[in-house]
Structures are given as C-alpha cells and as structure tokens.
Design a protein around this motif. Structure first.
Motif, PDB file in Angstrom:
ATOM      1  N   GLY A   1       0.784  -1.228   0.000  1.00 15.59           N
ATOM      2  CA  GLY A   1       0.000   0.000   0.000  1.00 15.59           C
ATOM      3  C   GLY A   1       0.813   1.274   0.000  1.00 15.59           C
ATOM      4  N   VAL A   2       2.114   1.170  -0.308  1.00 16.35           N
ATOM      5  CA  VAL A   2       2.957   2.353  -0.374  1.00 16.35           C
ATOM      6  C   VAL A   2       2.758   3.067  -1.710  1.00 16.35           C
ATOM      7  CG1 VAL A   2       4.717   1.377   1.138  1.00 16.35           C
ATOM      8  CG2 VAL A   2       4.894   1.026  -1.337  1.00 16.35           C
ATOM      9  N   PHE A   3       3.264   4.274  -1.809  1.00 16.05           N
ATOM     10  CA  PHE A   3       3.468   4.944  -3.083  1.00 16.05           C
ATOM     11  C   PHE A   3       4.932   4.730  -3.417  1.00 16.05           C
ATOM     12  CE2 PHE A   3       4.851   8.300  -5.831  1.00 16.05           C
ATOM     13  CZ  PHE A   3       3.757   8.631  -6.626  1.00 16.05           C
ATOM     14  N   ALA A   4       5.235   4.136  -4.553  1.00 11.72           N
ATOM     15  CA  ALA A   4       6.618   3.826  -4.905  1.00 11.72           C
ATOM     16  C   ALA A   4       6.912   4.300  -6.317  1.00 11.72           C
ATOM     17  CB  ALA A   4       6.874   2.317  -4.800  1.00 11.72           C
ATOM     18  N   LYS A   5       8.077   4.927  -6.480  1.00 15.74           N
ATOM     19  CA  LYS A   5       8.501   5.350  -7.820  1.00 15.74           C
ATOM     20  C   LYS A   5      10.003   5.210  -7.933  1.00 15.74           C
ATOM     21  CE  LYS A   5       7.834   6.516 -11.933  1.00 15.74           C
ATOM     22  NZ  LYS A   5       8.943   5.566 -12.201  1.00 15.74           N
ATOM     23  N   PHE A   6      10.404   4.311  -8.813  1.00 18.61           N
ATOM     24  CA  PHE A   6      11.826   4.096  -9.032  1.00 18.61           C
ATOM     25  C   PHE A   6      12.373   5.160  -9.981  1.00 18.61           C
ATOM     26  CE2 PHE A   6      12.342   2.871 -13.378  1.00 18.61           C
ATOM     27  CZ  PHE A   6      13.682   2.544 -13.561  1.00 18.61           C
ATOM     28  N   GLY A   7      13.674   5.397  -9.886  1.00 16.46           N
ATOM     29  CA  GLY A   7      14.383   6.208 -10.857  1.00 16.46           C
ATOM     30  C   GLY A   7      15.623   5.452 -11.282  1.00 16.46           C
TER      31      GLY A   7
ATOM     32  N   MET B   1      15.235   5.677  -5.676  1.00 13.01           N
ATOM     33  CA  MET B   1      13.911   5.211  -5.286  1.00 13.01           C
ATOM     34  C   MET B   1      13.293   6.208  -4.318  1.00 13.01           C
ATOM     35  SD  MET B   1      11.345   3.092  -5.160  1.00 13.01           S
ATOM     36  CE  MET B   1      11.926   1.631  -6.018  1.00 13.01           C
ATOM     37  N   VAL B   2      11.994   6.482  -4.518  1.00 15.32           N
ATOM     38  CA  VAL B   2      11.228   7.234  -3.517  1.00 15.32           C
ATOM     39  C   VAL B   2      10.033   6.383  -3.133  1.00 15.32           C
ATOM     40  CG1 VAL B   2      11.971   9.501  -4.301  1.00 15.32           C
ATOM     41  CG2 VAL B   2       9.919   8.478  -5.295  1.00 15.32           C
ATOM     42  N   MET B   3       9.642   6.474  -1.866  1.00 13.74           N
ATOM     43  CA  MET B   3       8.543   5.638  -1.381  1.00 13.74           C
ATOM     44  C   MET B   3       7.889   6.315  -0.179  1.00 13.74           C
ATOM     45  SD  MET B   3       8.725   1.567  -0.348  1.00 13.74           S
ATOM     46  CE  MET B   3       9.329   1.070  -1.964  1.00 13.74           C
ATOM     47  N   THR B   4       6.565   6.316  -0.168  1.00 14.80           N
ATOM     48  CA  THR B   4       5.803   6.867   0.946  1.00 14.80           C
ATOM     49  C   THR B   4       4.876   5.807   1.512  1.00 14.80           C
ATOM     50  OG1 THR B   4       5.840   9.087  -0.013  1.00 14.80           O
ATOM     51  CG2 THR B   4       4.193   8.672   1.681  1.00 14.80           C
ATOM     52  N   ALA B   5       4.929   5.600   2.834  1.00 19.21           N
ATOM     53  CA  ALA B   5       4.051   4.651   3.515  1.00 19.21           C
ATOM     54  C   ALA B   5       2.649   5.245   3.641  1.00 19.21           C
ATOM     55  CB  ALA B   5       4.610   4.328   4.893  1.00 19.21           C
ATOM     56  N   PRO B   6       1.652   4.407   3.903  1.00 17.97           N
ATOM     57  CA  PRO B   6       0.287   4.928   4.075  1.00 17.97           C
ATOM     58  C   PRO B   6       0.166   6.019   5.138  1.00 17.97           C
ATOM     59  CG  PRO B   6       0.219   2.556   3.774  1.00 17.97           C
ATOM     60  CD  PRO B   6       1.672   2.928   3.896  1.00 17.97           C
TER      61      PRO B   6
ATOM     62  N   ALA C   1       6.697   2.385  10.147  1.00 24.36           N
ATOM     63  CA  ALA C   1       5.675   2.896   9.232  1.00 24.36           C
ATOM     64  C   ALA C   1       4.942   1.783   8.505  1.00 24.36           C
ATOM     65  CB  ALA C   1       6.303   3.853   8.230  1.00 24.36           C
ATOM     66  N   ILE C   2       5.626   0.686   8.239  1.00 28.83           N
ATOM     67  CA  ILE C   2       5.004  -0.497   7.655  1.00 28.83           C
ATOM     68  C   ILE C   2       5.473  -1.718   8.428  1.00 28.83           C
ATOM     69  CG2 ILE C   2       4.669   0.471   5.340  1.00 28.83           C
ATOM     70  CD1 ILE C   2       7.179  -0.922   4.423  1.00 28.83           C
ATOM     71  N   ASP C   3       4.758  -2.809   8.259  1.00 23.27           N
ATOM     72  CA  ASP C   3       5.000  -4.003   9.057  1.00 23.27           C
ATOM     73  C   ASP C   3       6.151  -4.825   8.503  1.00 23.27           C
ATOM     74  OD1 ASP C   3       4.123  -5.892  11.172  1.00 23.27           O
ATOM     75  OD2 ASP C   3       3.705  -7.176   9.434  1.00 23.27           O
TER      76      ASP C   3
END
Length: 329
Positions: free
Chosen positions: A252-258, A263-268, A298-300
């Motif tokens: 359920g993260v927002f993930a965007k590779f470069g 890498m950028v990633m945001t937890a719920p 932030a995540i399990d």
C-alpha cells in the motif's frame, strides 16, 4: 571530480550473499522523513545533489495536471509511469494522445521495444517494430504534450529546458522540494532532469503523496489525485512483476523508481524515504526502501518479508536458491 557522491559519503545499504559469502556490496545514501516532515533517519550524504531520473515523474505529472489537463485514475498513473509496454499501457498512452488528436510521431521519446517479455514476444510474432509509444516514458511525454495543447504552447521543442512547459515543471519541482535545482541534464527519454538533494526529493514527494484533495491549492489537490490514482492502479505505473507495482499492491505504499539506483517511497501514514544506490544498480533499491520504512514502524516487517519473496532477490546456484540480496542497515 564531477558527480554527486564519493564513496566516503555513502554507507552500505545492501549486500548480495551467495552461500553465506558476501559477494557484492551496494553502498549509497538514504533519508527518511516522519509524517510531519521531520528527519527520522539519515544514511550517508543526503544533502548533495542527485539526478532523480524517473523519480521526478510525480512532479511532472502534478505540473501537467495543475496546468489545465484533467487526469484521473489510469490516465494519471500512466502520466507518472515507467511502464513496461504492455498492450494495456500502450492503450492508455494512445488514449492520451487521442484527446488532442496527436499522432504518435509527436512523442519526443525515442522508439523502443516493450520491456514486458510477453508484449515483446507478441510484437516480434506480429512482425512489428520499435515504436515511441512502447518507450517506458511515453505516458509522461503524452501528458506533457497535452499540457502544451491546453496552454497554447508550441509542440515543437517541448523538451527544450527553455520551453514554457519545462519552465513550469521546474517551477513546480522547486516549489515542492523547497530547493533550487543545481543543474539540468537530459534524461534517457530526452526530457530535462534536474539535480536536487535526496532530502529535497523526499520532502517534495512527501508533499505530493500526503496532499489533501480538499486543499485550496491546485498543486496539492492534483497531488492527492495522482497519489490516489497510483495506489488504485499499481499495474499502470510499472507492470506485471515490476518492483513498483508489487510494492504498491502488496504494502500500500506509493513507490517510484528512478534509473541509476534512485527510489522514492511513501508509507500509508506519510513516512517517506528517498535513496540513491551509488553504483547505479536498482536491483536492491525497492527492498532497501521497504526496510527503511519498516525500521521506523511505518510499515510491518512481516509484510516486507512477504513482499520480498516476490521481488526476484534470490541468488541462484544452478536451479537452486543459494543466497539473496538483502538490506543491511
């Protein structure tokens, strides 16, 4: 010396183990911000500029969406995608172009084959050839063209850093990251890519991915719409079996590779990380980002363990699994 990092500025983020022997090490830098934007973790140099490559696409999409182009659902997701060229991806890109009756030749990205193996094999069997629409960044380019049409900006030269579209994108990037870009290079797809710090990148991505749809500011309303679109259509941002798609679907993260190990990633809950692997390898970047978010609660951890089995991190000895790629901080 040119570039952004020296080895002394990086820390070990991941290793490749074969039968218990550490065969390779991936060094780099990473930052983690709390949901409130406070610094939670800093590994290595997070102040020097990096080229975020495709991790800039969320900013580009928000710039387009706040410039008179309505994108929602799958259309918003493909605008920020590094897609694998499946038939479904290509249909979305062609749909964007059709909005303004634009030919595929208007795309400024180079011709490419589909990255998805099944799609590539289908293309070969059909006697097809490399096309611009199959290129992994074609959704971004189609969206940028729509912004040009909506604003009366010339289509010709839309990738020139001096073009009104690109000036708008840079303005949005600098407003959201709170930093001035230190330089502008040209990405693999032909579009400008701007150098900012990992801290600025994390700050900007967090603003996009935690924005409220009720905000009085268009940038944040569109950021909320983009985030919702990506989380609801994870297949569109990458593709079957791709790390971004897997992480979004499973955690359920927002993930965007470069490219080149970004890498950028945001937890719920809004906790956000940005990282750069120094050697440019992306094979460990997703698991590093997931473990960083898990390290802050932030995540399990168990959820990360489960998704790790799908990320093709195994080291093979013949047909047997004899090791793995794993995070080490």
């Amino acid at each position: 010396m040119t570039g952004t990092f020296a080895s002394a500025d990086a820390v070990e983020l991941a290793v490749v183990e074969r039968n218990g022997f550490t065969e390779s090490r991936h060094a780099g830098s990473a930052v983690v911000l709390s949901p409130e934007g406070e610094l939670l973790r800093s590994l290595g140099d997070v102040a020097s500029p990096v080229l975020p490559r495709s991790a800039l696409k969320p900013f580009i999409a928000v710039a387009v969406m706040s410039s008179g182009v309505t994108l929602r659902g799958e259309d918003a997701a493909i605008a920020t995608a590094s897609h694998s060229g499946t038939a479904a991806h290509v249909a979305l890109v062609r749909g964007l172009l059709a909005r303004a009756s634009l030919p595929e030749s208007a795309l400024g990205c180079p011709p490419a084959n589909p990255g998805d193996r099944t799609a590539y094999e289908d293309l070969v069997r059909s006697g097809g050839q490399r096309e611009r629409v199959y290129m992994t960044c074609s959704g971004k380019h189609a969206a940028m063209l729509l912004a040009c049409v909506a604003n009366g900006w010339p289509l010709e030269g839309y990738l020139d850093p001096a073009h009104p579209l690109q000036r708008r994108i840079l303005d949005v990037l600098e407003r959201l990251t709170g930093e001035r870009a230190t330089m502008t290079a040209i990405d693999g797809c032909g579009a400008p890519v701007h150098a900012i710090s990992l801290t600025g990148l994390a700050r900007g991505i967090q603003k996009v991915t935690t924005a409220a749809s009720s905000s009085p500011f268009a940038l944040f309303r569109e950021g909320a719409a983009l985030t919702e679109a990506v989380r609801e259509n994870p297949w569109a941002i990458a593709g079957p079996g791709q790390p971004d798609t897997i992480a979004i679907e499973r955690v359920g993260v927002f993930a965007k590779f470069g490219a080149e190990g970004v890498m950028v990633m945001t937890a719920p809950d809004g906790t956000t990380t940005a990282l750069k692997v120094l050697d440019g390898s992306s094979r460990a970047s997703t698991i590093i980002a997931l473990r960083l978010l898990a390290s802050t609660g932030a995540i399990d951890d168990a959820a990360v363990d489960r998704v790790a089995t799908e990320l093709d991190l195994w080291v093979m000895g013949g047909e047997r699994r004899v090791g793995e790629i794993r995070a080490t901080f």
